[in-house]
Design a protein around this motif. Structure first.
Motif, PDB file in Angstrom:
ATOM      1  N   THR A  50       0.819  -1.213   0.000  1.00 32.00           N
ATOM      2  CA  THR A  50       0.000   0.000   0.000  1.00 32.00           C
ATOM      3  C   THR A  50       0.854   1.265   0.000  1.00 32.00           C
ATOM      4  OG1 THR A  50      -0.176   0.117   2.419  1.00 32.00           O
ATOM      5  CG2 THR A  50      -1.855  -1.185   1.242  1.00 32.00           C
ATOM      6  N   ASP A  72      -4.824   2.293  -2.720  1.00 27.56           N
ATOM      7  CA  ASP A  72      -6.080   1.548  -2.636  1.00 27.56           C
ATOM      8  C   ASP A  72      -6.376   0.956  -4.012  1.00 27.56           C
ATOM      9  OD1 ASP A  72      -8.795   0.777  -2.638  1.00 27.56           O
ATOM     10  OD2 ASP A  72      -9.293   2.291  -1.127  1.00 27.56           O
ATOM     11  N   SER A  73      -6.124  -0.340  -4.170  1.00 27.51           N
ATOM     12  CA  SER A  73      -6.283  -0.970  -5.477  1.00 27.51           C
ATOM     13  C   SER A  73      -7.740  -1.232  -5.835  1.00 27.51           C
ATOM     14  CB  SER A  73      -5.474  -2.266  -5.555  1.00 27.51           C
ATOM     15  OG  SER A  73      -5.852  -3.135  -4.531  1.00 27.51           O
ATOM     16  N   LEU A  74      -8.642  -1.230  -4.861  1.00 25.30           N
ATOM     17  CA  LEU A  74     -10.062  -1.397  -5.161  1.00 25.30           C
ATOM     18  C   LEU A  74     -10.642  -0.108  -5.754  1.00 25.30           C
ATOM     19  CD1 LEU A  74     -12.728  -2.979  -5.059  1.00 25.30           C
ATOM     20  CD2 LEU A  74     -13.011  -2.147  -2.712  1.00 25.30           C
ATOM     21  N   HIS A  75     -10.424   0.995  -5.066  1.00 25.35           N
ATOM     22  CA  HIS A  75     -10.970   2.282  -5.516  1.00 25.35           C
ATOM     23  C   HIS A  75     -10.012   3.026  -6.441  1.00 25.35           C
ATOM     24  CE1 HIS A  75     -14.292   1.622  -2.845  1.00 25.35           C
ATOM     25  NE2 HIS A  75     -13.449   1.449  -1.835  1.00 25.35           N
ATOM     26  N   ARG A  76      -8.800   2.483  -6.563  1.00 22.99           N
ATOM     27  CA  ARG A  76      -7.768   2.991  -7.460  1.00 22.99           C
ATOM     28  C   ARG A  76      -7.411   4.457  -7.177  1.00 22.99           C
ATOM     29  NH1 ARG A  76     -10.186   2.211 -12.584  1.00 22.99           N
ATOM     30  NH2 ARG A  76      -8.376   3.258 -13.442  1.00 22.99           N
ATOM     31  N   ASN A  77      -7.092   4.737  -5.912  1.00 20.52           N
ATOM     32  CA  ASN A  77      -6.589   6.063  -5.564  1.00 20.52           C
ATOM     33  C   ASN A  77      -5.446   5.932  -4.573  1.00 20.52           C
ATOM     34  OD1 ASN A  77      -7.671   6.213  -2.776  1.00 20.52           O
ATOM     35  ND2 ASN A  77      -9.662   6.284  -3.804  1.00 20.52           N
ATOM     36  N   THR A  78      -4.650   6.981  -4.493  1.00 20.60           N
ATOM     37  CA  THR A  78      -3.493   6.995  -3.602  1.00 20.60           C
ATOM     38  C   THR A  78      -3.145   8.429  -3.230  1.00 20.60           C
ATOM     39  OG1 THR A  78      -1.209   6.232  -3.309  1.00 20.60           O
ATOM     40  CG2 THR A  78      -1.788   7.035  -5.490  1.00 20.60           C
ATOM     41  N   MET A 111      -3.745   3.822 -11.202  1.00 21.47           N
ATOM     42  CA  MET A 111      -4.611   4.578 -10.312  1.00 21.47           C
ATOM     43  C   MET A 111      -5.559   5.450 -11.135  1.00 21.47           C
ATOM     44  SD  MET A 111      -3.935   3.910  -7.051  1.00 21.47           S
ATOM     45  CE  MET A 111      -3.837   2.201  -7.531  1.00 21.47           C
ATOM     46  N   HIS A 112      -6.709   5.706 -10.575  1.00 23.10           N
ATOM     47  CA  HIS A 112      -7.710   6.579 -11.195  1.00 23.10           C
ATOM     48  C   HIS A 112      -7.532   8.016 -10.697  1.00 23.10           C
ATOM     49  CE1 HIS A 112     -11.560   8.077 -12.588  1.00 23.10           C
ATOM     50  NE2 HIS A 112     -11.942   8.321 -11.339  1.00 23.10           N
ATOM     51  N   LYS A 113      -7.133   8.134  -9.412  1.00 23.50           N
ATOM     52  CA  LYS A 113      -7.007   9.447  -8.778  1.00 23.50           C
ATOM     53  C   LYS A 113      -5.814   9.459  -7.841  1.00 23.50           C
ATOM     54  CE  LYS A 113      -9.542  12.540  -5.684  1.00 23.50           C
ATOM     55  NZ  LYS A 113     -10.804  12.718  -4.953  1.00 23.50           N
TER      56      LYS A 113
END
Length: 165
Positions: A50, A72-78, A111-113
């Motif tokens: 993480t 966060d690989s589920l929600h694709r943000n960091t 990542m998305h965000k």
């Protein structure tokens, strides 16, 4: 300028940064870490999926650190964090290092965000983040305690499609 994974041999540079109250206040963290504690933390976190920690360097010279936290690989943000050694500030390294960290987050980790927290009074950092494309998403009132008092913090974010433009 390039980024590379943080290695145990880099800990002496990290030790210097983590023992500067001024630097750690920018990260809203407590200063003064022993070298033994730093080594223990490195050993504990080196396999943590993480987090990703990178050294920013130029011609093998340590410039600073870029970190991706709370991946966060589920929600694709960091969350992204950066510290540039004070000797190298004002030379464009922060912007380049942030872009390298974002490239990794978006193009390697998918990542998305990516988001960050920044003290509302840290106008040089806010300027850099906005220039890269981060958008202010909100203000957290008296959210972090550093240097003897509470600080308001902005939360800023950027989506992959915004960064790709």
């Amino acid at each position: 300028m390039r980024i590379r994974p943080l290695e145990k041999t880099d800990l002496s540079y990290i030790y210097d940064q983590e023992n500067s109250r001024k630097i750690m206040a920018l990260w809203f963290e407590e200063a003064y870490t022993s070298f033994d504690e730093l080594q223990t933390l490195y050993d504990k976190h080196v396999l943590d999926q993480t987090e990703r920690r990178f050294v920013v360097e130029e011609d093998s010279q340590f410039i600073g650190v870029v970190e991706l936290m709370e991946i966060d690989s589920l929600h694709r943000n960091t969350e992204i964090q950066i510290i540039i050694n004070s000797n190298y500030q004002g030379h464009g390294y922060a912007q380049e290092a942030m872009k390298a960290g974002l490239d990794y987050a978006f193009n390697v980790l998918n990542m998305h965000k990516v988001y960050l927290y920044v003290d509302v009074d840290n106008s040089p950092a806010i300027h850099i983040y906005k220039k890269i494309g981060f958008i202010e998403e909100g203000r957290l009132r008296k959210h972090f305690f550093a240097e003897g008092h509470y600080h308001d913090s902005l939360i800023m974010g950027i989506f992959k499609e915004e960064y790709s433009k």
